[in-house]
Scaffold this active site. Structure first.
Site, PDB file in Angstrom:
ATOM      1  N   HIS A  22     -35.613 -67.212  52.521  1.00 30.95           N
ATOM      2  CA  HIS A  22     -34.687 -66.195  52.022  1.00 30.95           C
ATOM      3  C   HIS A  22     -33.490 -66.097  52.961  1.00 30.95           C
ATOM      4  CE1 HIS A  22     -36.261 -63.618  55.167  1.00 30.95           C
ATOM      5  NE2 HIS A  22     -37.500 -63.846  54.722  1.00 30.95           N
ATOM      6  N   HIS A  25     -33.834 -66.476  56.781  1.00 32.19           N
ATOM      7  CA  HIS A  25     -34.005 -67.838  57.272  1.00 32.19           C
ATOM      8  C   HIS A  25     -32.668 -68.587  57.246  1.00 32.19           C
ATOM      9  CE1 HIS A  25     -38.137 -67.138  55.310  1.00 32.19           C
ATOM     10  NE2 HIS A  25     -38.183 -66.773  56.565  1.00 32.19           N
ATOM     11  N   CYS A 141     -63.895 -58.038  58.721  1.00 32.34           N
ATOM     12  CA  CYS A 141     -64.288 -57.690  57.347  1.00 32.34           C
ATOM     13  C   CYS A 141     -65.051 -58.881  56.780  1.00 32.34           C
ATOM     14  CB  CYS A 141     -63.065 -57.397  56.486  1.00 32.34           C
ATOM     15  SG  CYS A 141     -63.492 -57.246  54.741  1.00 32.34           S
ATOM     16  N   CYS A 144     -63.484 -60.242  53.509  1.00 25.31           N
ATOM     17  CA  CYS A 144     -62.260 -61.041  53.714  1.00 25.31           C
ATOM     18  C   CYS A 144     -62.541 -62.224  54.629  1.00 25.31           C
ATOM     19  CB  CYS A 144     -61.166 -60.234  54.388  1.00 25.31           C
ATOM     20  SG  CYS A 144     -60.585 -58.811  53.506  1.00 25.31           S
ATOM     21  N   CYS A 165     -61.915 -51.536  55.592  1.00 29.34           N
ATOM     22  CA  CYS A 165     -60.971 -52.570  55.154  1.00 29.34           C
ATOM     23  C   CYS A 165     -60.075 -51.984  54.066  1.00 29.34           C
ATOM     24  CB  CYS A 165     -61.741 -53.770  54.610  1.00 29.34           C
ATOM     25  SG  CYS A 165     -60.656 -54.966  53.827  1.00 29.34           S
ATOM     26  N   HIS A 168     -60.978 -54.023  50.684  1.00 34.32           N
ATOM     27  CA  HIS A 168     -62.274 -53.867  50.029  1.00 34.32           C
ATOM     28  C   HIS A 168     -62.851 -52.467  50.135  1.00 34.32           C
ATOM     29  CE1 HIS A 168     -61.936 -58.234  50.664  1.00 34.32           C
ATOM     30  NE2 HIS A 168     -62.495 -58.274  49.475  1.00 34.32           N
ATOM     31  N   LYS A 321     -34.272 -51.928  54.756  1.00 29.84           N
ATOM     32  CA  LYS A 321     -34.833 -53.261  54.953  1.00 29.84           C
ATOM     33  C   LYS A 321     -34.880 -53.969  53.606  1.00 29.84           C
ATOM     34  CE  LYS A 321     -38.581 -55.133  57.206  1.00 29.84           C
ATOM     35  NZ  LYS A 321     -39.924 -55.238  57.590  1.00 29.84           N
ATOM     36  N   LYS A 324     -38.868 -57.371  48.414  1.00 30.63           N
ATOM     37  CA  LYS A 324     -39.004 -57.704  46.995  1.00 30.63           C
ATOM     38  C   LYS A 324     -39.288 -56.443  46.198  1.00 30.63           C
ATOM     39  CE  LYS A 324     -38.804 -62.197  46.964  1.00 30.63           C
ATOM     40  NZ  LYS A 324     -38.098 -63.101  46.100  1.00 30.63           N
TER      41      LYS A 324
HETATM   42  N1  MSP Z   1     -43.267 -68.916  62.079  1.00 33.62           N
HETATM   43  C1  MSP Z   1     -42.761 -67.851  62.838  1.00 33.62           C
HETATM   44  C2  MSP Z   1     -41.795 -68.348  63.875  1.00 33.62           C
HETATM   45  C3  MSP Z   1     -42.370 -69.372  64.807  1.00 33.62           C
HETATM   46  S1  MSP Z   1     -41.167 -69.969  65.876  1.00 33.62           S
HETATM   47  C4  MSP Z   1     -42.001 -70.909  66.957  1.00 33.62           C
HETATM   48  C5  MSP Z   1     -42.044 -66.853  61.923  1.00 33.62           C
HETATM   49  N2  MSP Z   1     -41.645 -67.329  60.736  1.00 33.62           N
HETATM   50  S2  MSP Z   1     -40.908 -66.491  59.572  1.00 33.62           S
HETATM   51  O1  MSP Z   1     -40.914 -67.310  58.401  1.00 33.62           O
HETATM   52  O2  MSP Z   1     -41.490 -65.204  59.453  1.00 33.62           O
HETATM   53  O3  MSP Z   1     -39.410 -66.430  59.941  1.00 33.62           O
HETATM   54  C6  MSP Z   1     -39.016 -65.616  60.816  1.00 33.62           C
HETATM   55  C7  MSP Z   1     -37.533 -65.615  61.088  1.00 33.62           C
HETATM   56  O4  MSP Z   1     -36.785 -65.085  59.991  1.00 33.62           O
HETATM   57  C8  MSP Z   1     -37.379 -64.669  62.243  1.00 33.62           C
HETATM   58  O5  MSP Z   1     -36.434 -65.136  63.162  1.00 33.62           O
HETATM   59  C9  MSP Z   1     -36.941 -63.403  61.558  1.00 33.62           C
HETATM   60  O6  MSP Z   1     -36.218 -62.570  62.397  1.00 33.62           O
HETATM   61  C10 MSP Z   1     -36.072 -63.968  60.451  1.00 33.62           C
HETATM   62  N3  MSP Z   1     -35.857 -62.960  59.415  1.00 33.62           N
HETATM   63  C11 MSP Z   1     -36.748 -62.493  58.495  1.00 33.62           C
HETATM   64  N4  MSP Z   1     -36.128 -61.492  57.774  1.00 33.62           N
HETATM   65  C12 MSP Z   1     -34.868 -61.308  58.223  1.00 33.62           C
HETATM   66  C13 MSP Z   1     -33.767 -60.521  57.835  1.00 33.62           C
HETATM   67  N5  MSP Z   1     -33.823 -59.642  56.853  1.00 33.62           N
HETATM   68  N6  MSP Z   1     -32.607 -60.699  58.520  1.00 33.62           N
HETATM   69  C14 MSP Z   1     -32.456 -61.634  59.512  1.00 33.62           C
HETATM   70  N7  MSP Z   1     -33.469 -62.409  59.888  1.00 33.62           N
HETATM   71  C15 MSP Z   1     -34.699 -62.201  59.333  1.00 33.62           C
HETATM   72  O7  MSP Z   1     -41.856 -65.733  62.340  1.00 33.62           O
END
Ligand code: MSP
Length: 712
Positions: A22, A25, A141, A144, A165, A168, A321, A324
């Site tokens: 999204h 990322h 759990c 789970c 939990c 459950h 924030k 969805k």
């Molecule tokens: N897999 C771990 C990271 C491991 S790094 C060795 C992870 N993944 S994540 O898919 O959750 O992606 C996280 C990244 O997306 C984070 O840097 C997080 O801050 C960023 N974001 C998720 N939502 C966000 C916003 N709404 N705005 C900006 N960045 C955001 O954590």
């Protein structure tokens, strides 16, 4: 020569492969891509990493929900990432990342194992083993089959009772499991010393947060789980009954990607050549990067990262924030459909003060695109080039004003000294670079737009269209247009890392052979735009976006998406479930059958129509009659989600509720929920309808099938 200055390595986090990417990322990738392009522009050999984090229980679960193996799940998400990064020009083919790292790559497992082995042999600063075997204790759990963290259970109302939990509603067991521990508690002093480096954690406020967290005392960290609990991960070297903690595995990708622990990868990229890296992360995952990761590296005797920069979160225009459930997320396929990549990049860097939270709304994006890009830079470029076309025969004029030309120029209110313009532009360039190096992208862009505004004003004040009518003003006219064109060239160079496509396009239209991608802004010298250069065809760069029309279309799509969402009740997961339709699929679903396709008597559906129906294997958990409704049964069905679905089925006259429990059935899981007799029905079960009276016979399976498996 100092290798530190010759090469540069930048990383984004690697993203979980349990859900589709999204805006959050996309954002970090855009920032990393911008910085990487800027370093390359300066002639620095740069390596830019992004990728996916593919191990762990959450991926295993997501896979199960989708009826896939964990590897298939990861491949599915990576496939979407591949399309997305290409669409936004962030992939290697477009000059973006150098590696899309995946933690399921075999060389990664080798590298992580090497790091583990080194830590296993290491002693803490006070001479104890850095790694030891102990017991991990937590609330488990049984239903789970997993440990629950504080936010995943309900605390007991009576003391001494175990928590329950949330899924459950059953009591949790206190269980202790063998685990390897990393002696994190022994690294507090060394970490605090590391934070004395002001550029290690930025911004300053985040550095202070990390410092006080560490100063508050650290607990040892459980870094493995029994294979029987978590199997999807890298096995602990020499003890395959244990799987490494997913963050240990994930963080290490930053070094395995460039060759740590694997000779072949090392030859292909070069650990010595590129390490240490600059890590860009969201503030929510700073602790893993600024505390655990440096401590692992210390124990293993590996050099620390160059720095860790934590950015803020994107919120919606009202400061909420994005989620969805609230329907306020920014969808990548919508962004891609309505906005150019340069406009999105510009907005992301201009609107979020790097390090702080920012607000992202489609309306703001349209406003910025129209004002700063269409009316600002785009208009400056097209008016300058069009006037060169019109008044100078399409050749870049000379900026020279002779002694005789000074008086007419003064009369027209035009500066006779070039330095009046060049000094301003040089100063703005220096400030731009300074802000950029400090990650103050928004400030840097303000400086660049200062050049846009000043150049625009110079043109409007000088009125070239009037000068062109006066033969005595030829030099003045030429000087104004030369200055505008030269300022535009400087802007292209400064802005290349932010808006690479438009920068190159303006360069091309200016008739410049060189590439703005490889022109170091520090080396820009006023006057290098060669008079006599033939300019290219003038094309619009940033078409104005019709705000109302675009917003109406986007809103319509959002409400369609929200209808689809409400057909899939929120199962309480924080990350969205993987949607089965990718943007490419969505585009395909717009196709309609033609009349020629129709066969009388049969209403054919397309495979894409069938694909819209999400059929899942479910297991009946509870079933009961509903008072005063003799045809309806209220059943709950486990379809592999965190909570069983509640479904109302008109089968009460033919099935005894007790006999249904434990039975495997087929559920239409994306049917819009509706209320019947005051109960919400979150789906529909499938049954054959027999005879005149339509006696239902529930569809079931002969073989054992996992809950949540998809029927295709
Ligand atoms: N897999 C771990 C990271 C491991 S790094 C060795 C992870 N993944 S994540 O898919 O959750 O992606 C996280 C990244 O997306 C984070 O840097 C997080 O801050 C960023 N974001 C998720 N939502 C966000 C916003 N709404 N705005 C900006 N960045 C955001 O954590």
């Amino acid at each position: 020569m100092n290798q530190f200055l010759m090469t540069f390595y930048i990383t984004t986090p690697i993203y979980y492969a349990n859900s589709l990417p999204h805006l959050g990322h996309l954002y970090t990738m855009i920032v990393a891509d911008t910085i990487a392009r800027q370093r390359r522009q300066q002639g620095i050999e740069t390596f830019f990493l992004t990728g996916t984090d593919e191990h762990g229980i959450n991926i295993e679960r997501a896979a199960q929900r989708q009826g896939r193996t964990p590897q298939e799940q990861a491949d599915y998400v990576v496939n979407y990432f591949t399309k997305m990064t290409a669409a936004f020009g962030l992939d290697t083919a477009h000059g973006g990342f150098d590696i899309f790292m995946r933690t399921t790559k075999p060389f990664h497992a080798e590298g992580v194992s090497e790091l583990w082995r080194r830590i296993a042999k290491a002693k803490t600063p006070k001479g104890k083993d850095a790694l030891y075997k102990g017991h991990y204790e937590g609330w488990f759990c049984a239903a789970c089959a997993e440990y629950k963290t504080e936010d995943e259970y309900a605390k007991p109302t009576v003391d001494d009772e175990p928590p329950t939990c949330l899924i459950h509603d059953t009591k949790l067991d206190r269980i202790s499991e063998e685990s390897y521990f990393f002696r994190l508690s022994a690294y507090d002093e060394a970490l605090l010393k590391l934070y004395e480096r002001a550029d290690f954690v930025r911004p300053e406020a985040r550095r202070n947060e990390v410092k006080s967290f560490v100063a508050g005392g650290l607990q040892d960290l459980s870094v493995s789980r029994l294979k029987t609990s978590v199997s999807w991960g890298v096995p602990v070297p020499d003890d395959p009954n244990h799987t490494m903690y997913v963050w240990f595995d994930a963080l290490t990708n930053y070094i395995t990607a460039i060759g740590f622990g694997n000779e072949q990868q090392n030859r292909a990229v070069g650990f010595e050549k590129f390490w240490p890296a600059l890590h860009l992360v969201g503030k929510d995952i700073l602790r893993f990067h600024a505390v655990y990761w440096p401590a692992f590296l210390m124990a293993a005797g590996v050099e620390q990262p160059r720095g860790i920069y934590a950015h803020g979160m994107w919120l919606d225009p009202n400061g909420r924030k994005m989620s969805k459930t609230l329907g306020n997320t920014i969808e990548l396929d919508v962004l891609n459909r309505y906005f150019s990549t340069d406009a999105i990049r510009y907005f992301c860097l201009r609107e979020m003060v790097f390090g702080q939270d920012g607000r992202f709304g489609y309306e703001n994006l349209i406003d910025r695109t129209n004002s700063d890009l269409a009316s600002g830079l785009g208009n400056l470029s097209s008016r300058t080039l069009t006037m060169i076309q019109r008044y100078c025969g399409g050749l870049v004029p000379s900026g020279f004003i002779s002694d005789e030309g000074r008086l007419p120029a003064k009369r027209a209110g035009v500066e006779t000294e070039t330095t009046a313009v060049s000094n301003f532009v040089e100063h703005a360039r220096d400030e731009f670079i300074r802000h950029f190096e400090n990650f103050a992208f928004s400030r840097a862009l303000e400086e660049a737009w200062g050049i846009v505004a000043r150049t625009d004003k110079m043109i409007s004040d000088a009125k070239p269209w009037d000068l062109a009518k006066d033969p005595a003003q030829v030099q003045t006219l030429n000087a104004v247009l030369y200055r505008a064109a030269e300022s535009l060239r400087w802007l292209c160079v400064l802005l290349y890392p932010v808006i690479p496509n438009s920068s190159r396009e303006i360069f091309k239209q200016l008739g410049i052979d060189a590439d703005s991608a490889s022109t170091d802004p520090k080396n820009l010298a006023w006057g290098e735009l060669i008079p006599g250069t033939r300019i290219d065809e003038v094309k619009p760069l940033f078409p104005r976006i019709d705000k109302k029309k675009t917003m109406d279309e986007i809103k319509e799509q959002q409400s369609e998406a929200s209808d689809q969402r409400s057909a899939q009740p929120n199962d309480g997961r924080t990350s969205p479930p993987v949607s089965e339709s990718s943007p490419a699929d969505a585009a395909g679903s717009g196709q309609h059958a033609t009349e020629a396709d129709a066969v009388p008597g049969v209403t054919y559906i397309d495979i894409s129509d069938f694909a819209k129906i999400d059929l899942r294997v479910g297991e009946v958990k509870t079933a009961e009659r509903i008072p005063k409704a003799d045809k309806l049964l209220l059943i709950t069905v486990d379809i592999g989600e965190e909570q069983p679905r509640q479904i109302l089925a008109g089968i009460a006259q033919y099935y005894e509720p007790e006999k249904l429990i434990g039975r495997k059935i087929v559920v239409v899981s994306n049917l819009k929920p509706r209320k019947l007799r005051g109960y919400e029905s979150q789906g529909m079960l499938l049954a054959a309808s027999i005879g005149e009276e339509g006696k239902p016979v529930i569809a079931t399976f002969m073989e054992d099938v996992p809950n949540g498996a998809r029927l295709k």
